[in-house]
Scaffold this motif. Sequence first.
Motif, PDB file in Angstrom:
ATOM      1  N   THR A 255       0.325  59.561  18.760  1.00 43.58           N
ATOM      2  CA  THR A 255       1.781  59.617  18.733  1.00 43.58           C
ATOM      3  C   THR A 255       2.311  58.219  19.034  1.00 43.58           C
ATOM      4  OG1 THR A 255       1.827  61.921  19.457  1.00 43.58           O
ATOM      5  CG2 THR A 255       3.845  60.648  19.735  1.00 43.58           C
TER       6      THR A 255
ATOM      7  N   SER B 259       5.482  55.960  19.880  1.00 42.24           N
ATOM      8  CA  SER B 259       6.839  56.043  20.413  1.00 42.24           C
ATOM      9  C   SER B 259       7.466  54.655  20.419  1.00 42.24           C
ATOM     10  CB  SER B 259       6.829  56.611  21.837  1.00 42.24           C
ATOM     11  OG  SER B 259       6.256  57.906  21.853  1.00 42.24           O
ATOM     12  N   TYR B 260       8.734  54.594  20.037  1.00 44.24           N
ATOM     13  CA  TYR B 260       9.425  53.310  19.943  1.00 44.24           C
ATOM     14  C   TYR B 260      10.930  53.554  20.018  1.00 44.24           C
ATOM     15  CZ  TYR B 260      10.243  54.791  15.112  1.00 44.24           C
ATOM     16  OH  TYR B 260      10.620  55.505  13.999  1.00 44.24           O
TER      17      TYR B 260
ATOM     18  N   SER C 211       9.590  59.265  18.312  1.00 43.09           N
ATOM     19  CA  SER C 211       8.187  59.531  18.594  1.00 43.09           C
ATOM     20  C   SER C 211       7.586  60.193  17.362  1.00 43.09           C
ATOM     21  CB  SER C 211       8.067  60.439  19.823  1.00 43.09           C
ATOM     22  OG  SER C 211       6.764  60.461  20.315  1.00 43.09           O
TER      23      SER C 211
END
Length: 211
Positions: A34, A36-37, A45
């Motif tokens: 996964t 995420s940013y 995500s």
Amino acid sequence: MAPQSHLIPSRLAKRAHYDKETIYSILDEALFCTVSYVADNKPFSMPTAFVRYENKLYIHGSVGSHFIWALEKGAPVCISVTLIDALVVAKSAFSHSVNYRSVVLFSQGEKIEDANVKSAALEWLTNKIVPNSWSYLRPMKENEVKKTTVLAFEIDEASAKVRTGMPNDEEEDKPLPIWSGIIPIETTRRDPVPDDLSREIPLPKHLLPII
């Protein structure tokens, strides 16, 4: 690798591991991660397939994907992977747990421009998802490669966390006549099921069930 402050867990720090052998083994077993940013001041995500080669993690996506656009510009990311090995059943709900292996890493994406590295990364990823399948498949067309972006992430800021073993019941709970132990969980590849176009095609060797 030396742990950064944000890689040190606030609870049960003894379960943390920072050696590349542990981190690599978890990444190599997991099929999906996964990513995420933050983009436009909003958190995102995204689950995606990935492959590790040496000290880099590779993902791919459509050149038109907003997800890929954000990451190829070098947006900071947190990438996580978790493998569940067993449910830990204690004598109280409070002491229930899970046996797991996980990795969290912080990095930034690097767009792969070199055609040879890009092709190799796609081969690594394909063979990870379906082992030994790349050479069996119809080769990717040039326009298909152009429609695909490959991103690489250095695995420098990373930590693993692992829980194994039986329940950690409270001392006063141990004499209770309540069953406790673990329930193992396994992810397995079952026998392949052909679609309508493949019913008369022999199953290739790389897809034969492992006995």
